[in-house]
Motif scaffolding. Structure first.
Motif, PDB file in Angstrom:
ATOM      1  N   LEU A  51       0.823  -1.216   0.000  1.00 26.66           N
ATOM      2  CA  LEU A  51       0.000   0.000   0.000  1.00 26.66           C
ATOM      3  C   LEU A  51       0.853   1.259   0.000  1.00 26.66           C
ATOM      4  CD1 LEU A  51      -2.829  -1.108   2.458  1.00 26.66           C
ATOM      5  CD2 LEU A  51      -2.973  -0.865  -0.047  1.00 26.66           C
ATOM      6  N   ILE A  52       1.944   1.244   0.748  1.00 25.82           N
ATOM      7  CA  ILE A  52       2.852   2.396   0.778  1.00 25.82           C
ATOM      8  C   ILE A  52       3.455   2.624  -0.603  1.00 25.82           C
ATOM      9  CG2 ILE A  52       5.082   3.222   1.657  1.00 25.82           C
ATOM     10  CD1 ILE A  52       4.281   1.798   4.348  1.00 25.82           C
ATOM     11  N   THR A  53       3.928   1.542  -1.219  1.00 18.64           N
ATOM     12  CA  THR A  53       4.516   1.663  -2.558  1.00 18.64           C
ATOM     13  C   THR A  53       3.486   2.162  -3.562  1.00 18.64           C
ATOM     14  OG1 THR A  53       5.990  -0.172  -2.013  1.00 18.64           O
ATOM     15  CG2 THR A  53       5.843   0.456  -4.324  1.00 18.64           C
ATOM     16  N   ARG A  58       2.016   5.708  -7.459  1.00 24.89           N
ATOM     17  CA  ARG A  58       0.745   5.340  -8.092  1.00 24.89           C
ATOM     18  C   ARG A  58       0.849   5.257  -9.616  1.00 24.89           C
ATOM     19  NH1 ARG A  58      -4.092   4.797  -6.224  1.00 24.89           N
ATOM     20  NH2 ARG A  58      -3.579   5.809  -4.281  1.00 24.89           N
ATOM     21  N   ASP A  59       1.444   6.255 -10.243  1.00 31.12           N
ATOM     22  CA  ASP A  59       1.523   6.280 -11.704  1.00 31.12           C
ATOM     23  C   ASP A  59       2.523   5.274 -12.266  1.00 31.12           C
ATOM     24  OD1 ASP A  59      -0.360   8.290 -11.693  1.00 31.12           O
ATOM     25  OD2 ASP A  59       1.128   9.888 -11.764  1.00 31.12           O
ATOM     26  N   LYS A  60       3.508   4.915 -11.473  1.00 30.74           N
ATOM     27  CA  LYS A  60       4.560   4.006 -11.938  1.00 30.74           C
ATOM     28  C   LYS A  60       4.599   2.723 -11.111  1.00 30.74           C
ATOM     29  CE  LYS A  60       7.420   7.911 -13.222  1.00 30.74           C
ATOM     30  NZ  LYS A  60       8.650   8.619 -12.972  1.00 30.74           N
ATOM     31  N   PRO A  68      11.703   0.873  -6.507  1.00 30.44           N
ATOM     32  CA  PRO A  68      11.635   1.066  -5.063  1.00 30.44           C
ATOM     33  C   PRO A  68      10.871  -0.024  -4.308  1.00 30.44           C
ATOM     34  CG  PRO A  68       9.903   2.338  -6.072  1.00 30.44           C
ATOM     35  CD  PRO A  68      10.647   1.649  -7.194  1.00 30.44           C
ATOM     36  N   THR A  69      10.163  -0.882  -5.014  1.00 28.33           N
ATOM     37  CA  THR A  69       9.238  -1.788  -4.338  1.00 28.33           C
ATOM     38  C   THR A  69       9.926  -2.713  -3.341  1.00 28.33           C
ATOM     39  OG1 THR A  69       7.865  -1.749  -6.325  1.00 28.33           O
ATOM     40  CG2 THR A  69       7.361  -3.423  -4.689  1.00 28.33           C
ATOM     41  N   GLY A  70      11.003  -3.364  -3.750  1.00 31.85           N
ATOM     42  CA  GLY A  70      11.668  -4.338  -2.881  1.00 31.85           C
ATOM     43  C   GLY A  70      12.028  -3.797  -1.505  1.00 31.85           C
TER      44      GLY A  70
END
Length: 125
Positions: A51-53, A58-60, A68-70
């Protein structure tokens, strides 16, 4: 969002593997109830990381990205997981935090790095 289901399943299975590994190493039963008792704080942290990511990118948004997700998913699973374990009366010994940090980083960031490397290799070859 349906195309991201495999990434969510991978994350969930890896957190469950972490919980099962921990229970096994402490010779605790790996029943469904026991596994969920151990895993739920980290699964909650994992959901928070997604949810934070999503909110930040949101657009990417792409849950398969190493960065940045990991790191966000890893840090959220670890930090929220430890906070929720403490609230629930489960252990948060320093050695456990180090093991959890290492395992979760290796698997939550690691599968993404491997996936991205395979994509790059496929596009080059």
């Amino acid at each position: 969002m349906k195309k991201y289901a495999p990434a969510a399943v991978a994350d969930i299975l890896l957190v469950l593997a972490f919980a099962a590994s921990g229970r096994s190493s402490h010779e605790e039963a790996i029943s469904l109830a026991g596994l969920l008792t151990t895993a739920w704080p980290f699964l909650s942290g994992l959901a928070a990381g997604w949810l934070i990511t999503l909110a930040l990118y949101r657009d990417k948004f792409d849950p398969r990205l190493t960065v940045p997700t990991g790191p966000i998913v890893w840090a959220s699973a670890l930090v929220f997981g430890m906070i929720l374990r403490a609230i629930d009366g489960q252990g948060t010994a320093f050695s456990f935090i180090l093991v959890a940090a290492s395992f979760l980083a290796l698997f939550l960031i690691g599968w993404r790095a491997l996936y991205q490397a395979l994509l790059r290799r496929r596009s080059l070859g």
